[in-house]
Scaffold this motif. Structure first.
Motif, PDB file in Angstrom:
ATOM      1  N   TYR A   1       0.848  -1.202   0.000  1.00 45.74           N
ATOM      2  CA  TYR A   1       0.000   0.000   0.000  1.00 45.74           C
ATOM      3  C   TYR A   1       0.876   1.242   0.000  1.00 45.74           C
ATOM      4  CZ  TYR A   1      -3.705  -3.264   0.793  1.00 45.74           C
ATOM      5  OH  TYR A   1      -4.578  -4.302   0.621  1.00 45.74           O
ATOM      6  N   LEU A   2       0.445   2.207  -0.778  1.00 41.27           N
ATOM      7  CA  LEU A   2       1.219   3.444  -0.891  1.00 41.27           C
ATOM      8  C   LEU A   2       0.484   4.563  -0.164  1.00 41.27           C
ATOM      9  CD1 LEU A   2       3.777   4.592  -2.223  1.00 41.27           C
ATOM     10  CD2 LEU A   2       2.317   5.340  -4.103  1.00 41.27           C
TER      11      LEU A   2
ATOM     12  N   GLY B   1      -6.092  -3.144  11.997  1.00 37.42           N
ATOM     13  CA  GLY B   1      -7.287  -3.965  11.823  1.00 37.42           C
ATOM     14  C   GLY B   1      -8.429  -3.395  12.639  1.00 37.42           C
ATOM     15  N   LYS B   2      -9.612  -3.965  12.460  1.00 40.10           N
ATOM     16  CA  LYS B   2     -10.795  -3.459  13.156  1.00 40.10           C
ATOM     17  C   LYS B   2     -10.594  -3.456  14.674  1.00 40.10           C
ATOM     18  CE  LYS B   2     -15.738  -3.972  13.328  1.00 40.10           C
ATOM     19  NZ  LYS B   2     -16.847  -4.895  13.318  1.00 40.10           N
ATOM     20  N   SER B   3      -9.864  -4.465  15.163  1.00 38.56           N
ATOM     21  CA  SER B   3      -9.686  -4.545  16.614  1.00 38.56           C
ATOM     22  C   SER B   3      -8.408  -3.839  17.082  1.00 38.56           C
ATOM     23  CB  SER B   3      -9.672  -6.007  17.030  1.00 38.56           C
ATOM     24  OG  SER B   3      -8.683  -6.670  16.266  1.00 38.56           O
ATOM     25  N   GLY B   4      -7.771  -3.077  16.209  1.00 38.40           N
ATOM     26  CA  GLY B   4      -6.625  -2.271  16.614  1.00 38.40           C
ATOM     27  C   GLY B   4      -5.284  -2.913  16.318  1.00 38.40           C
TER      28      GLY B   4
ATOM     29  N   ALA C   1       0.414  -2.979   9.309  1.00 36.97           N
ATOM     30  CA  ALA C   1       1.604  -2.464   8.614  1.00 36.97           C
ATOM     31  C   ALA C   1       1.917  -1.097   9.211  1.00 36.97           C
ATOM     32  CB  ALA C   1       1.328  -2.318   7.116  1.00 36.97           C
ATOM     33  N   SER C   2       3.168  -0.677   9.112  1.00 36.56           N
ATOM     34  CA  SER C   2       3.484   0.668   9.609  1.00 36.56           C
ATOM     35  C   SER C   2       4.683   1.233   8.855  1.00 36.56           C
ATOM     36  CB  SER C   2       3.769   0.635  11.114  1.00 36.56           C
ATOM     37  OG  SER C   2       4.939  -0.096  11.348  1.00 36.56           O
ATOM     38  N   ALA C   3       4.839   2.563   8.939  1.00 39.39           N
ATOM     39  CA  ALA C   3       5.976   3.240   8.300  1.00 39.39           C
ATOM     40  C   ALA C   3       6.200   4.562   9.013  1.00 39.39           C
ATOM     41  CB  ALA C   3       5.682   3.475   6.817  1.00 39.39           C
TER      42      ALA C   3
ATOM     43  N   THR D   1       0.652  -7.365   6.739  1.00 35.21           N
ATOM     44  CA  THR D   1       1.009  -8.719   7.197  1.00 35.21           C
ATOM     45  C   THR D   1      -0.233  -9.588   7.368  1.00 35.21           C
ATOM     46  OG1 THR D   1       0.933  -7.834   9.419  1.00 35.21           O
ATOM     47  CG2 THR D   1       3.111  -8.043   8.401  1.00 35.21           C
ATOM     48  N   LYS D   2      -1.407  -8.953   7.425  1.00 29.91           N
ATOM     49  CA  LYS D   2      -2.656  -9.692   7.643  1.00 29.91           C
ATOM     50  C   LYS D   2      -3.750  -9.047   6.829  1.00 29.91           C
ATOM     51  CE  LYS D   2      -3.342 -11.944  11.973  1.00 29.91           C
ATOM     52  NZ  LYS D   2      -4.191 -11.914  13.136  1.00 29.91           N
TER      53      LYS D   2
END
Ligand code: AHR
Length: 670
Positions: free
Chosen positions: A145-146, A167-170, A174-176, A195-196
């Motif tokens: 994802y960009l 995700g919906k539950s927090g 992914a992070s940057a 990752t999910k």
């Protein structure tokens, strides 16, 4: 109301109102259909599509942007209760002090006036600004994802900005880290691999230090878009459109084009260039147009799917039913651009042609080249107006635009409009005007019952052959705003009539094309979709069976009894590229029909053909799981004369081996 229960109730009503006859016995003696040996030329562009941004077709739909209200430009004029922070949420833990607001001093640019200011007074842990997309973001494991955004440090020490997909539950997917912003507006970007998977993910921007940060045009795209274009389209949806193999694509509307009052008219120049420079505006269907899917992207889509682009521009008047944003209710009436504004409006239309076809050294062609497409887009058609009331104000402005385009670009075929209905005062006046003005094609619209389509199969048999031709730009068969197999077959029967009259009906497109579940502005639609699934309707398969089996010459046929009496419709076309003769047979009645098909003399011996069959319970409606009725293709042996039992409620397409035609057997249309 429970959605499935709602559909069931509608279905019950439909049964009462339009119940097809109950299945009965097979007829005893075969109905004979003899296919003639003479073909007349028909339009090679008969089956196309019409894309309009309604029912979240663009933003939240085909346009792959995952962030809703990325530029903080939403207002209550888009939809009741909306504002510049719609779609965004700020989470502040109880030990921190932080706020979010929208400002417009020193914006990114004048066309993008609003931006968010995230102010952290006291940071203790994380202050998180989240965007939940269009009903959540469907994130897929392993996809890249960009993320991009414009930021400006307004006060405080600049520090890197943490961005996350959650995700919906927090859970962090992914992070940057984006570089620390400067005190000038600047674009920052990062790519993240999830990752999910999570169907209801969110984007989070995380700040942990005090200061004021300006944010604008916060965007998140999957890298995997249709044909891999940046600022691109959702691959699965675009692929379902491409699979129709449309000969043309009409865009961007519909009502969207002439808009909700004059100020809301669609202005193509506002839709090109870098996304942060596109002037966003309300959508007449009561939501927002980011215009991220703009004219460049429409032309590019047309090219990607091998379809001729058919842009529609307003005829210098607004929709006669519009004005809701001004008056709070429909019916402001048609408004016309004042005469002093018309020359510049006409110039905009001429510039559009230059944008599409002009050399990359020209003013507008250079903007196309700057967007990455130095070659022309081969524009051949231009539509002027949509369903407009045939007033003097409309006619005068239409003529002014038409004449200017024709004077400068005689190569462009112009499509006029004959009002919203297939009958009535606007329709009659529109056709009269079109013939008087020698308009090449006019756009007719028919949203009608299934029975109307069956009764109107012969509608074009007696249309004048030497005047204006027809484009059936919007049509759909429905019963109480739902469609079922019976409706789809009624459309199929009607389409055989269009093929028979393909010398006078040059184009057709079902409408609407796309509709997001939960955001429908109009029913029925050809393709329903959610954030992660695509549900083609039964009508979609009818469209596909016609468009992938189209021809450019039509063969008359003789039948032993009138086919209408047997609830049958038939057409035979030849495709000169492949040489195939293609037979389409619609049985919209409740009993199987025993047929004897007699082929032209060119078929002297047994051969193998492909047969595609669509059949089932006539009352099957599309539902959120899509159509449960799908076409089935098999290989069959056909002889010069062969028997076929067409099942009750069915469309059958036979694609016969290529035949050579004697040139003398082609009769050109006048
Ligand atoms: O297809 C939906 C709408 O129907 C179109 O915007 C308009 O042209 C017609 O009335």
């Amino acid at each position: 109301m429970n959605r499935r229960r709602g559909l069931y109730c509608l279905l019950t009503v439909a049964v009462l109102i339009s119940c097809p006859p109950a299945p009965a016995q097979t007829s005893p003696s075969p109905v004979e259909i003899t296919v003639g040996t003479h073909g007349k030329s028909i339009s090679p562009d008969l089956f196309g599509i019409f894309f309009e941004d309604l029912s979240y077709a663009a933003d939240g739909g085909l346009y792959a942007e995952l962030v809703q209200n990325r530029s903080f430009e939403y207002t209550a004029a888009d939809a009741k209760g909306w504002n510049s922070l719609t779609g965004w949420d700020l989470a502040v833990n109880e030990r921190a002090i932080a706020s979010i607001r929208v400002e417009n001093t020193e914006p990114l640019n004048a066309r993008n006036p609003d931006y968010a200011v995230l102010e952290v007074g006291k940071a203790d842990g994380e202050v998180t600004l989240r965007n939940s997309g269009f009903d959540g973001m469907a994130i897929k494991a392993g996809e890249v994802y960009l993320l991009s955004l414009f930021a400006r440090q307004l006060t405080g020490r600049p520090v890197p900005l943490l961005v996350r997909l959650e995700g919906k539950s927090g859970e962090v997917l992914a992070s940057a880290l984006l570089p620390a912003p400067t005190n000038m507006w600047q674009k920052y970007s990062a790519s993240m691999t999830a990752t999910k998977s999570d169907a209801e993910a969110r984007l989070a921007l995380v700040k942990t230090t005090p200061g004021k940060l300006g944010l604008d045009v916060v965007s998140l795209f999957p890298v995997h878009t249709f044909h891999g274009h940046p600022n691109g389209l959702r691959a699965d949806l675009a692929e379902s459109i491409a699979a129709l193999k449309p000969k043309f694509i009409r865009f961007p509307g519909g009502c969207l084009v002439h808009g909700d009052g004059l100020p809301n008219m669609y202005k193509w120049k506002d839709t090109i260039g870098p996304i942060e420079q596109r002037a966003e505006q309300p959508n007449i269907w009561r939501y927002h147009q980011s215009l991220g899917l703009g004219y460049f992207e429409y032309f590019q889509l047309a090219e990607d799917i091998g379809a001729t682009p058919v842009p529609i521009v307003a005829a210098g008047v607004s929709c006669q039913n519009s004005g809701a944003s001004v008056t709070g209710k429909w019916g402001l009436g048609q408004q016309a651009l004042p005469w002093p504004e018309m020359p510049s409006y006409v110039q905009d239309v001429l510039d559009l042609i230059e944008y599409a076809n002009g050399p990359s050294s020209s003013t507008w062609g250079s903007k196309r080249a700057a967007a990455g497409h130095p070659e022309p887009f081969h524009l051949r058609y231009l539509g002027i107006g949509n369903e407009d009331a045939q007033s003097d104000a409309f006619r005068q402005r239409f003529k002014m635009i038409h004449d200017a385009v024709k004077a400068k670009h005689p190569e462009i075929t112009i499509i006029g409009t004959v009002g919203p209905d297939p009958t009535g005062a606007d329709y009659d006046a529109g056709w009269r005007f079109a013939n008087q003005q020698h308009i090449e094609i006019v756009d007719e619209h028919s949203y009608r019952s299934a029975d109307w389509f069956i009764e109107n199969q012969d509608r074009y048999d007696n249309y004048k052959r030497n005047g204006t031709r027809a484009y059936i730009g919007e049509y759909a068969a429905w019963t109480n705003h739902i469609s079922n197999l019976y409706c789809a077959l009624a459309e199929a029967a009607y389409l055989t009539g269009l093929e028979r009259n393909g010398d006078v009906v040059l184009m057709s497109s079902y409408a609407p094309l796309l509709s997001k579940i939960g955001h429908s502005s109009w029913e029925p639609d050809l393709i329903h979709f959610s954030n992660s699934e695509v549900f083609p309707s039964i009508s979609y398969y009818v469209q596909q069976m016609f468009s992938t089996n189209s021809g450019d010459s039509y063969f008359d046929s003789l039948s032993s009894v009138p086919l209408r009496n047997e609830d049958l419709a038939f057409s035979a076309v030849r495709n000169s590229k492949s040489g195939n003769l293609i037979l389409k047979l619609v049985n919209y009645g409740g009993r199987a029909s025993h047929l004897r098909l007699k082929l032209p003399e060119n078929y002297a011996k047994e051969a193998s053909a492909t047969m595609t069959l669509l059949t089932g319970d006539p009352m099957t409606v599309r539902n959120d799981g899509g159509s449960s009725i799908l076409p089935v293709t098999s290989t069959v042996a056909v002889s010069p004369e062969f028997d076929y039992e067409a099942p009750a409620y069915s469309l059958t397409v036979f694609r016969l081996p290529p035949i050579a035609l004697r040139p003398s057997s082609i009769i050109s249309s006048p």
